[in-house]
Every structure is written in structure tokens, then in C-alpha cells.
Design a protein around this motif. Structure first.
Motif, PDB file in Angstrom:
ATOM      1  N   UNK A 244      13.457  43.199 -10.211  1.00  0.00           N
ATOM      2  CA  UNK A 244      12.798  42.803  -8.972  1.00  0.00           C
ATOM      3  C   UNK A 244      13.337  41.452  -8.526  1.00  0.00           C
ATOM      4  N   UNK A 245      13.370  41.187  -7.219  1.00  0.00           N
ATOM      5  CA  UNK A 245      13.749  39.838  -6.773  1.00  0.00           C
ATOM      6  C   UNK A 245      12.699  38.834  -7.224  1.00  0.00           C
ATOM      7  N   UNK A 246      13.102  37.608  -7.467  1.00  0.00           N
ATOM      8  CA  UNK A 246      12.153  36.591  -7.913  1.00  0.00           C
ATOM      9  C   UNK A 246      12.208  35.362  -7.010  1.00  0.00           C
ATOM     10  N   UNK A 247      11.053  34.729  -6.907  1.00  0.00           N
ATOM     11  CA  UNK A 247      10.910  33.450  -6.215  1.00  0.00           C
ATOM     12  C   UNK A 247      10.608  32.417  -7.296  1.00  0.00           C
ATOM     13  N   UNK A 248      11.545  31.519  -7.528  1.00  0.00           N
ATOM     14  CA  UNK A 248      11.436  30.651  -8.706  1.00  0.00           C
ATOM     15  C   UNK A 248      11.582  29.186  -8.322  1.00  0.00           C
ATOM     16  N   UNK A 346       8.748  38.819  -0.567  1.00  0.00           N
ATOM     17  CA  UNK A 346       8.764  40.278  -0.689  1.00  0.00           C
ATOM     18  C   UNK A 346       7.560  40.709  -1.531  1.00  0.00           C
ATOM     19  N   UNK A 347       6.757  41.705  -1.054  1.00  0.00           N
ATOM     20  CA  UNK A 347       5.574  42.143  -1.823  1.00  0.00           C
ATOM     21  C   UNK A 347       5.918  42.603  -3.235  1.00  0.00           C
ATOM     22  N   UNK A 348       7.138  43.108  -3.449  1.00  0.00           N
ATOM     23  CA  UNK A 348       7.536  43.570  -4.778  1.00  0.00           C
ATOM     24  C   UNK A 348       8.284  42.500  -5.584  1.00  0.00           C
ATOM     25  N   UNK A 349       8.344  41.285  -5.045  1.00  0.00           N
ATOM     26  CA  UNK A 349       9.023  40.217  -5.769  1.00  0.00           C
ATOM     27  C   UNK A 349       8.050  39.559  -6.751  1.00  0.00           C
ATOM     28  N   UNK A 350       8.606  38.828  -7.704  1.00  0.00           N
ATOM     29  CA  UNK A 350       7.823  38.112  -8.708  1.00  0.00           C
ATOM     30  C   UNK A 350       8.015  36.617  -8.489  1.00  0.00           C
ATOM     31  N   UNK A 351       6.898  35.881  -8.398  1.00  0.00           N
ATOM     32  CA  UNK A 351       6.960  34.435  -8.168  1.00  0.00           C
ATOM     33  C   UNK A 351       6.638  33.686  -9.448  1.00  0.00           C
ATOM     34  N   UNK A 380      -4.087  30.718  -8.366  1.00  0.00           N
ATOM     35  CA  UNK A 380      -4.919  31.853  -7.930  1.00  0.00           C
ATOM     36  C   UNK A 380      -4.523  33.177  -8.584  1.00  0.00           C
ATOM     37  N   UNK A 381      -4.008  33.128  -9.789  1.00  0.00           N
ATOM     38  CA  UNK A 381      -3.620  34.340 -10.506  1.00  0.00           C
ATOM     39  C   UNK A 381      -2.563  35.149  -9.754  1.00  0.00           C
ATOM     40  N   UNK A 382      -1.771  34.469  -8.925  1.00  0.00           N
ATOM     41  CA  UNK A 382      -0.741  35.147  -8.140  1.00  0.00           C
ATOM     42  C   UNK A 382       0.658  34.892  -8.688  1.00  0.00           C
ATOM     43  N   UNK A 383       0.839  33.754  -9.350  1.00  0.00           N
ATOM     44  CA  UNK A 383       2.160  33.365  -9.826  1.00  0.00           C
ATOM     45  C   UNK A 383       2.121  33.187 -11.352  1.00  0.00           C
ATOM     46  N   UNK A 384       3.307  33.080 -11.938  1.00  0.00           N
ATOM     47  CA  UNK A 384       3.409  32.855 -13.384  1.00  0.00           C
ATOM     48  C   UNK A 384       3.995  31.477 -13.648  1.00  0.00           C
ATOM     49  N   UNK A 385       3.499  30.844 -14.713  1.00  0.00           N
ATOM     50  CA  UNK A 385       3.988  29.529 -15.117  1.00  0.00           C
ATOM     51  C   UNK A 385       4.597  29.626 -16.513  1.00  0.00           C
ATOM     52  N   UNK A 386       5.863  29.235 -16.630  1.00  0.00           N
ATOM     53  CA  UNK A 386       6.557  29.206 -17.910  1.00  0.00           C
ATOM     54  C   UNK A 386       6.875  27.755 -18.245  1.00  0.00           C
TER      55      UNK A 386
END
Length: 883
Positions: A244-248, A346-351, A380-386
Motif C-alpha cells: 500500500x502507499x504510505x504517508x510517512x 489515499x483511503x487505502x494508504x497507511x500513515x 485519534x487511532x488513525x496513524x501509527x507511531x514507530x
């Protein structure tokens, strides 16, 4: 790794590691047999590195053919009265963390073979399309019998087995691998001659990690369901999906503590990571110290031109200042939230956000729980933090909590030459998202107590494992359909390993663990509850989770922070405690063996050498005295008391200097490196018992080759460069960098001065009550003996850069029972010295930590060269003139 007091008198009869992997559950047994050939009792440290996330489930000591076996109990308050104290320590909330686990006992009887067995359970995780089982093999000495034996049993079938040459070319060709359809055997048995570093060496070349990599056969659906003994395990690893495309957003700490190798390696890694971004990805960079800066205020496409521009921006970073983690993460989430609100994602992208930091917040919001709450509300439980925590002084627990709380994970990266490779490896694990917001749907009629049932952001090359209890009478419901639903895909899992076939296969193999499904379920459940406890929003919920963890630990024999491991002897009339006391510098009770865990120090700005390390003093048979924790640091504190640590002889020698207020004492004078350290004395407000105590009120550092001077008083810290100067007060927390000299100030606590990797110093502040009738504020100084001084170094401390030979003998009772006397020979002098305790104030600036040492009377006469007055200098930056 075995460490003993008299190294030549302990024989390592055998060192064996036996590991059996049953369907990704590794049971590893570490066994060492030792023989004491000395005429007196020997103290042994049995040092075993346990993988992060693994659990110790037993500990056995066999002495004179009698077996002492451990069992678990609720951890209770109260004293203990045992003859042996074993510690299991960790820097993370889980008792078995990424650090060394140390068990410490006496080997009392001569010529008695002594065994230790330590079983460890670990679930092997899939990373980058393979399973990797890492076994730490560090015997510390040559072993008559050395063996690493790994057996792999996988009902799915084994695709390949690979053993990289991780221990070095020295052992090329020694490892043997035999592989069948569902079973494999790896054996590593070097002879004593093969273990030697060289043909004539007495030291072992076996020192590192033994690594086994393998993968299993996979169905096209990507899922495998195994049911056995009332539990099911669902392995889920689809690989036929497009990334999937990612927003990073990369959020990089550029505070002063990142200066040097850390920043160099981070820049190198970031440039490589940026090159791996795909054309469909969007990204930006944030770098922060006390301020927050954005390379771009919004996400941009990862075009070649944008990537090159970002690399140039990264290359130009120069670390300085404090650490404002709260504002940096809130800025990152603001950019992602704004992009989402504007319909740019993109709705199918991962942020996702990737945070790279090496320490605690020092600017802005400092309360970690508040930062955690702020970030959670913003994401807001929408993105991931690494989170990538660099070095030993990072608060890894905090990074782990904040990542877990926001659908991500954390990893510690140890600051060394391989930092860049470790960072890139971590990024590779999360850089190819295949599915997002996955929910597994199991028929309620068939399964219960499912653990880890909800997932986010499945990445390529990894694996999701779900476990639970199964009702065998309703298996037809589970056989009919198992569905994994994701936001961008729905996959139907129809692969179910035949229960009778699996049952027959497991019972036929003598090495297979018949309880592997039950243990995997317990392992996953305890780890999940530990993570939930770390992020629990209320104290009541945390208490409830703690109770559940405790019950699971007792039911399934898993050592956690809420259980104590008790070891009883064969007669069951003596119980030993394997636990970590509240004060790790002391034993669990008087009469037990004390130990200082070699754990990283979480105080930002304090270098690794400032950690307390375990150094036993000389054994005194007539007193039956246990080892006492000492410190591998040279230091001057309080009156001023000098404590000189001699690394080779493992002794501490103490002396006092009684001089007059205003006098300046030389501590280090090294014309070879151009470094001078002097201390100016200040007196107490009045005499006591006809004596005026003196302390260091001002300390000066002169780095002649750089033309820099540093003056530290009880009020200010000043860096002087020619006619210009920079001043901080003790109410500040921050860093000053000039000509590769780093000054780190920790508010109202300490100052560290670092010159590259070659030299470090720490100055400690002691505040007293302003209206105290006698005492005044003063300074203490701590100098690691590893500082790279030249042979020309001298001074009250500098002269010991070349360690003198010290012999202490004829120990005898003194005037007080706790102060024995002895004869010391040093530099051709015979001195009467007194055993006693001095204070180290680094970890407790109020009460101090007691350090055992031999005290030299008459201002160190006979131990230091000449008379203490020979070390008086006219100015704060004067070199010492040798007679």
C-alpha cells in the motif's frame, strides 16, 4: 559468561545450549558445569543474555549431585534469610528484557562439579520473510565440552534452514545442518582446540550470537491453522499482495546529546531510507531540539528531486540544544491530520510517524504521561507511531509505551558502528504495509479467550499470530470458514491442519513439545496484557490487569515483574530467592550476596561510564564477607574524599586531603594531551571538633590544544573560548558544543564534559539548606579510568592512569569490627590501611551510596607521589610543575 574471582582456579567442564523449536515456540536450555580447583570458596557470576520478550520458566542448580529446583510465588514484601540471592533484572516492564540476566552465587566446595540450568521460552517472530532464532553464546572461557544443539519441528513443513557465520570465520565449516520435510537439526560442536583464539591462546573465540534462520512452507491463502490439545494457533502471513502507499513523517532528534557518532550514523541511515521511498509514497521531515523545524510544512510526493533535496537538508543538520519531544510529535500529527482533512490521503494508504531519539524530554512538556496522552489524543487511532531509541541512556520504556499506544512498535538501537544498519533494518520491517486495520472473525461456537485478535498495518515479510482455546466438540464450525477482514481486502482462510494428522506427528517426535499450543497461547496472552497494562488509562484498570498477569504467571510458570522465583534445595529446608530487590545496589537481605545489575542508565547526558558496575572486593575468609558492589570510577567528593579505583587489582583506595580554603589542588595534569583539571577549595561556615572541613567550590578544565576553558562553580557553568564565553546556570538543562567539546548540563544535578570518544568528566552539584549553620554548597568530580591520558599524566588522580601494583595482606581486626586493618605495599612503601566505607553520590545525592575501600591515612602519604602540598597550583588552569 562465567566471571570468577580467581580466574585460573575455575574449570568450565561443559557449556551446552539445547534449543527445540516446535511450531515457532523455542524452548532453550542453557547449561554450564563448573569445577572449583582452588583451596578456598570462589564467587561465580553466571551471565546469560535472554532475548527481548522471552520468559524464564525455571532455574536449576545441581551441587554435589543434589538438585535445587525453582518454583514461582506471588511477590511479597518482607525480609528474607537465605544464603544465596539470585537476581533476574531488566530495563523493560517485562522481567526478561534485552539485557543480561545475572545469577550470582558462591561455589563453596573444592573440586565439586556444579551445574546451572536455565530454561527460556520464546516465540520466534517472522521478520523480513524468515524466522530468526538468536542464541547468545558467551562462555567466557574454554570449555572441555562445548555444544549448541538446535532442533526445528514445523508441521507446516520447512522450506529452508540457514546458519550464517555470525560467530566469525574462525568457525567456518564446523556447523552441521540436516533437514527433512518437517524437521531439521543444527549442531555446533567446536573442540577445545577450535575454541582457542589462536593455537597458543588460553582464551576462547566463542563470543557472540549463534543464529539460525529458516522459513516454513506456505499455502497460497497465506494462513495456517493448527489445533492441538484444546488450543489453536493461527499463523497469518500473506505475501501475494501489493504494498500500500504510505504517508510517512520522519521525526529526528537533533539535540546536543545526538552529537558525534550517533548523528553521523543517523544521517547515513536516513539518506539510505529516503532512497527506498516509492513513487506512490508521500513524506516529510521534522528535526527538533528545543525548537521544532520542518523540511516541508506538508507532505510531498517522493519524487527523485524531493528525495535529493531532503537528503541535503539532513546532511546539513548540526545537533545542539535540548529535547522537545512533545511539540515535535504534535507537529507531525498536525501535518497528517491536516492532510487527511484536506482529502490529500489515499483511503487505502497507511500513515505513520517514525521517531528517532536518544533521550528524555528536557524542554517543553516534561511529564511523560502527559506527552503520551497528548499524542494519543492527537493521533485519534488513525496513524501509527514507530520509535527508534538510540543508545543506552534513552528511556526505552516510554518509547515502547507511546508506540504501543498508537498502533506501532519500538526498538532500541545501541549506539555503535552498526547503528546505521540497525536503523535501516528496523525501517525495512515497517516499510511495506500490505493490509491495514485487520480483524479476525472466528466462530464464537468454537473458540474462546482469543488473544491478539485485532491488528493494524500488516507488513510484508512479517507474520500475525492469533491463539485461543478451542472447543473440540464444535470443530465443524471452525473448519467451515475462518475470515480475516482488512480495510482494503477480505481473505478467506480455509487451511486447517488435520487434527488427527497433527496429533500423530507430534506424538511420534520425541523432541516436540506436546504443550506448544498451550504455551504459545499463554506467551501471547501475558505479553499482550503487559502491553495493555503499560497503556492503561486508570490506576484501577492497571491493578486489574496486574492481577490477571499474576494469575497467568502462576498458572503457566512464567517469570514476570509480579512473581518471585524461589529455588529450594533437595531437602526442602532451604529456599533461595531469584528476584530483583527494590535497591539493586544491595542484596535482598543482610548476609546474601549483593549485585549491581549492569543496566543502562536512563539519565540523559550521563555517559555509559557513569553507570554503577559490579566489582567485588577482595574475599576475607576469616570474616565470611560477601562481595560488595564497588564502582569503576575515580572520584573526589565531599571533604574532599578521594576514591581511586584500580581496575587490574579490582581494589578501591581512599584518602582525604586536608588543606585551606582558597587553595587550588591539581587533579589531572597531562602535557601530552594538553588537559588540566584543578579544584579550588571552599571552607565550611565554621569549625567542628576543632577542624574546618573544606570542599571543592570551583573546578576548572583547560583543554590547551583546543584553546578552551571550562569553569564550574556552585552557581554557573562557563565555557571560555579566547575573549568570548557562554554561561549556563544550574537551573538550566542544555548543551554547549564548541570545537568537538560537548558540555551537557542536567538541571540542579550534574554536568558532563566529553571530548569525542577519548575523554569524559562528570561534575556533581551538592546543594545544602541555605541557612545551614555549618555546611555550604560544593562540587564532586568523577573521572573514568578509561580516559585516554598520555604516559606523562600526573596529578592527584592523573598519576593513576598508569596503575601501580598494590598488595594488601595481613588483614586483622581494627579498633572497630567494621573497620579491619591491613598492610599495603605500594611504590616501595609499606602502609597500614583501614577498611571502611566512603560515599558515592551519583545515584543518591542526598544520602549517597556506600563504597567499600581501603583508607590511606595522612593525606594519602605513601600512596600518592610526594606530599599533597606538591599538588598545589597558583591558578585554576595551571599545569602541575614536576619537581
Amino acid at each position: 559468561q562465567l566471571q570468577v574471582e580467581d580466574d585460573d582456579k575455575i574449570g568450565l567442564y561443559s557449556y551446552k545450549v539445547q534449543s527445540t523449536i516446535t511450531s515457532r515456540l523455542a524452548n532453550t536450555m542453557i547449561q554450564a558445569k563448573m569445577v572449583n580447583n582452588a583451596k578456598r570458596p570462589q564467587h561465580i557470576v553466571f551471565d546469560v543474555q535472554v532475548p527481548k520478550g522471552a520468559f524464564i520458566d525455571n532455574f536449576t542448580i545441581i551441587l554435589q549431585h543434589q538438585c535445587n529446583i525453582s518454583w514461582l510465588s506471588h511477590r511479597k514484601k518482607g525480609s528474607c534469610h537465605h544464603t544465596i540471592c539470585l537476581f533476574i533484572s531488566s530495563s523493560s516492564p517485562v522481567i526478561i528484557g534485552p539485557l543480561v540476566e545475572i545469577n550470582k552465587i558462591w561455589l563453596k566446595d573444592r573440586n565439586v562439579k556444579h551445574s546451572k540450568l536455565l530454561p527460556v521460552q520464546e516465540m520466534i517472530r517472522r521478520k523480513l520473510s524468515s524466522y530468526e532464532h538468536v542464541i547468545s553464546v558467551k562462555p567466557g572461557r574454554l570449555a572441555k565440552h562445548m555444544e549448541v544443539d538446535v532442533r526445528i519441528i514445523e508441521p507446516q513443513g520447512i522450506r529452508y534452514v540457514h546458519v550464517p557465520n555470525s560467530l566469525g570465520d574462525h568457525f567456518d565449516g564446523i556447523t552441521t545442518i540436516s533437514k527433512g520435510e518437517k524437521k531439521a537439526h543444527v549442531s555446533f560442536k567446536p573442540t577445545m582446540a577450535q575454541q582457542r583464539k589462536c593455537p597458543t591462546c588460553s582464551s576462547t573465540a566463542v563470543d557472540g550470537n549463534f543464529v539460525v534462520q529458516y522459513d516454513v512452507n506456505r499455502e497460497t491463502t497465506g494462513g495456517e491453522l493448527e489445533i492441538f490439545n484444546g488450543y489453536f494457533i493461527h499463523f497469518f502471513a500473506p505475501e501475494n499482495l501489493d504494498p500500500l502507499p504510505k504517508n510517512i513523517l520522519f521525526v529526528i532528534d537533533v539535540s546536543g546529546s545526538m552529537w558525534g557518532l550517533k548523528m553521523k550514523q543517523t544521517i547515513e541511515a536516513m539518506k539510505a531510507i529516503l532512497s527506498e521511498l516509492r513513487a506512490a509514497d508521500q513524506f516529510s521531515l521534522i528535526d527538533f531540539n528545543h525548537n521544532v523545524r520542518c523540511w516541508r510544512d506538508n507532505l510531498v510526493s517522493a519524487t527523485p528531486a524531493q528525495v535529493e533535496d531532503a537528503k541535503k537538508y539532513i546532511q546539513a543538520i548540526h545537533p545542539n540544544g535540548g529535547t522537545n519531544i512533545n511539540e515535535a510529535l504534535l507537529r507531525a500529527t498536525f501535518i497528517l491530520n491536516e492532510a487527511q482533512n484536506l482529502g490529500m490521503l489515499d483511503p487505502n494508504s497507511v500513515s505513520m510517524i517514525v521517531l528517532v531519539s536518544d533521550g528524555d524530554p528536557t524542554v517543553g512538556e516534561l511529564k511523560l504521561t502527559t506527552i503520551q496522552k497528548n499524542v494519543k489524543q492527537s493521533m485519534k487511532d488513525e496513524f501509527s507511531l514507530f520509535c527508534l531509541g538510540i543508545g543506552f541512556d534513552v528511556d526505552y520504556d516510554f518509547l515502547q509505551r507511546i508506540a504501543t499506544d498508537n498502533r506501532g512498535m519500538a526498538q532500541r538501537v545501541f549506539g555503535n558502528q552498526e547503528t546505521s544498519a540497525q536503523m535501516k533494518n528496523f525501517y525495512n520491517q515497517v516499510s511495506t504495509p500490505l493490509l491495514k486495520k485487520i480483524q479476525f472473525n472466528y466462530p464464537q461456537e468454537s473458540v474462546s479467550d482469543v488473544t491478539q485478535s485485532s491488528f493494524h498495518n500488516y507488513f510484508g515479510g512479517s507474520e500475525i499470530v492469533v491463539a485461543g482455546k478451542v472447543d473440540t466438540e464444535n470443530l465443524q464450525h471452525l473448519e467451515s470458514i475462518v475470515t480475516a477482514t482488512a480495510a482494503n481486502a477480505e481473505l478467506v482462510m480455509e487451511t486447517l491442519r488435520d487434527v488427527e494428522e497433527l496429533d500423530g506427528f507430534m506424538k511420534k517426535d520425541k523432541y516436540a513439545d506436546p504443550d506448544f499450543t498451550k504455551k504459545l497461547w499463554a506467551y501471547l496472552t501475558v505479553n499482550q496484557m503487559m502491553a495493555e497494562r503499560n497503556t492503561a488509562p486508570t490506576a484501577a484498570l492497571k491493578r486489574n490487569i496486574t492481577k490477571s498477569i499474576l494469575q497467568m504467571s502462576l498458572d503457566h510458570h512464567i517469570v514476570t515483574p509480579f512473581t518471585a522465583m524461589l529455588i529450594e534445595n533437595a531437602e526442602k529446608d532451604e529456599i533461595m530467592l531469584a528476584d530483583q530487590p527494590k535497591d539493586p545496589r544491595r542484596g535482598c537481605c543482610p548476609g546474601t550476596l549483593g549485585l549491581t545489575p549492569n543496566a543502562p542508565n536512563n539519565n540523559k547526558g550521563i555517559p555509559a561510564w557513569a553507570n554503577v558496575t559490579a566489582v567485588p572486593v577482595s574475599f576475607m575468609p576469616e570474616q565470611r564477607s560477601p562481595p560488595v558492589s564497588s564502582l569503576s570510577i575515580n572520584r573526589v567528593d565531599n571533604d574532599p574524599h578521594f576514591i581511586i579505583h584500580l581496575p587490574k587489582s579490582q581494589k578501591n583506595i581512599c584518602f582525604n586531603i586536608n588543606s585551606e580554603p582558597g587553595k587550588i589542588l591539581n587533579l589531572v595534569s597531562d602535557p601530552g594531551t594538553g588537559v588540566v583539571v584543578n579544584g579550588q577549595l571552599v571552607g565550611a561556615k565554621k569549625t567542628q571538633n576543632k577542624k574546618l572541613n573544606t570542599y571543592f567550590g570551583k573546578i576548572g578544565f583547560y583543554f590547551k590544544n583546543k584553546g578552551l576553558k571550562v569553569e564550574i562553580t556552585t552557581e554557573t557553568i562557563t565555557l571560555k573560548d579566547g575573549s568570548s564565553s557562554i554561561t549556563l546556570t544550574w537551573s538550566d538543562t542544555g548543551h554547549i558544543i564548541r570545537k568537538q567539546l560537548l558540555i551537557s548540563v542536567k538541571k540542579e544535578s550534574n554536568v558532563t564534559i566529553s571530548v569525542g570518544e577519548e575523554m569524559s568528566f562528570m561534575v556533581l552539584l551538592h546543594r545544602v539548606w541555605k541557612n545551614h549553620p555549618v555546611n555550604v554548597d560544593f562540587l564532586g568530580i568523577y573521572i573514568p579510568p578509561e580516559n585516554q591520558l598520555s604516559p606523562a599524566a600526573h596529578g592527584l588522580i592523573g598519576q593513576f592512569a598508569s596503575e601501580p601494583e598494590v598488595f594488601i595482606y595481613q588483614q586483622r581486626p581494627g579498633q572497630a569490627p567494621e573497620k579491619p586493618q591491613a598492610t599495603m605495599e605500594v611504590k616501595g612503601n609499606k602502609l597500614t590501611v583501614t577498611g571502611g566505607l566512603q560515599k558515592d553520590y551519583r545515584t543518591d545525592r542526598v544520602h549517597g551510596t556506600e563504597v567499600q575501600c581501603w583508607f590511606v591515612h595522612n593525606s594519602g602519604k605513601g600512596f600518592i607521589d610526594g606530599h599533597y602540598k606538591d599538588y598545589l597550583v597558583p591558578h585554576l588552569y595551571s599545569f602541575l610543575k614536576k619537581p
